[in-house]
Write an enzyme that holds these catalytic residues in place. Structure first.
Site, mmCIF file in Angstrom:
data_model
loop_
_atom_site.group_PDB
_atom_site.id
_atom_site.type_symbol
_atom_site.label_atom_id
_atom_site.label_comp_id
_atom_site.label_asym_id
_atom_site.label_seq_id
_atom_site.Cartn_x
_atom_site.Cartn_y
_atom_site.Cartn_z
ATOM 1 N N HIS A 122 0.837 -1.195 0.000
ATOM 2 C CA HIS A 122 0.000 0.000 0.000
ATOM 3 C C HIS A 122 0.877 1.252 0.000
ATOM 4 C CE1 HIS A 122 -3.940 -1.897 0.666
ATOM 5 N NE2 HIS A 122 -3.246 -2.825 1.304
ATOM 6 N N THR A 174 13.395 -9.435 3.344
ATOM 7 C CA THR A 174 13.293 -8.083 2.803
ATOM 8 C C THR A 174 14.381 -7.782 1.780
ATOM 9 O OG1 THR A 174 14.637 -7.199 4.620
ATOM 10 C CG2 THR A 174 12.240 -7.229 4.922
ATOM 11 N N LYS A 175 15.303 -8.736 1.582
ATOM 12 C CA LYS A 175 16.355 -8.603 0.568
ATOM 13 C C LYS A 175 16.469 -9.916 -0.204
ATOM 14 C CE LYS A 175 19.155 -5.267 3.159
ATOM 15 N NZ LYS A 175 20.484 -4.991 3.771
ATOM 16 N N ARG A 189 18.670 -12.856 7.223
ATOM 17 C CA ARG A 189 20.043 -12.739 6.735
ATOM 18 C C ARG A 189 20.554 -14.124 6.404
ATOM 19 N NH1 ARG A 189 23.924 -14.183 10.354
ATOM 20 N NH2 ARG A 189 23.253 -14.564 12.495
ATOM 21 N N LYS A 192 23.823 -19.656 6.150
ATOM 22 C CA LYS A 192 24.620 -20.738 5.579
ATOM 23 C C LYS A 192 24.609 -20.645 4.057
ATOM 24 C CE LYS A 192 24.142 -24.356 9.134
ATOM 25 N NZ LYS A 192 23.724 -25.756 9.395
#
Length: 205
Positions: A122, A174-175, A189, A192
């Site tokens: 949004h 988010t990445k 993150r 491994k």
């Protein structure tokens, strides 16, 4: 100019067609669209299954495709209203997942329970307007072949999860996640990577 182009270029006609397909204020198709349009526009490939308790909010103006032997389990919600939803061969969409396009799921992907994969966000920049009045934006999500997405994970708009990667339970991605990696945490993150020379998953320091 074809009919589709005529609709896209005429705001009034577009509103009329939209109202015929979707009840006002809702994000799901009218019953006649589900019964008489979608089965012909969105055929499923051999062996694919959509369980009876799936909320399949798919519309004729975007693609919804399921590959061979793909399964969408009960209590999922699938919505292609703002972008295509494409599911590959032998993919499993576990119970109570939410897929909002634009999303592409590769072959042999396993998605566990209560996972949210949404290519929609949004808009919120104008503080003088309610967020719901500011429209939406989209960015495609790609989950490449052979991935495993753990329970309660969230994959946000615009993300690519590379081939044969694992998203740990509860992770918020988010990445982008490269191929042959394990991502965990909030925000996720890389913890491994697969080392082909050692033939083992190696911790990232």
């Amino acid at each position: 100019m074809g009919f589709t182009d005529a609709v896209k270029n005429n705001a009034s006609l577009k509103r009329i067609i939209h109202r015929l397909l979707i009840p006002a204020g809702q994000a799901r198709p009218r019953t006649w669209v589900k019964w008489f349009v979608n089965p012909f526009l969105h055929p499923k490939k051999h062996g694919s299954i959509v369980r009876r308790r799936v909320r399949l909010d798919v519309f004729p103006f975007n693609r919804f495709e399921m590959g061979r032997n793909a399964v969408i389990e009960d209590f999922c919600t699938v919505n292609n209203g703002v972008g295509d939803v494409l599911i590959g061969n032998d993919a499993t969409i576990g119970m109570s997942n939410v897929l909002i396009g634009p999303v592409q799921i590769g072959n042999n992907v396993i998605i566990a329970q209560n996972v949210v994969i949404s290519g929609l966000n949004h808009n919120y920049e104008d503080v003088n307007l309610p967020i719901q009045a500011q429209g939406v934006r989209t960015a495609p999500i790609m989950v490449e072949d052979d991935c495993w997405i753990g329970a309660n994970a969230v994959i946000t708009a615009g993300i690519t999860v590379g081939k044969h990667s694992i998203i740990a339970a509860g992770a918020v991605v988010t990445k982008n996640v490269p191929a042959f990696c394990i991502a965990a945490g909030n925000p996720a993150r890389i913890i491994k990577r697969y080392d082909a020379t050692q033939k083992a998953w190696v911790k990232v320091i």
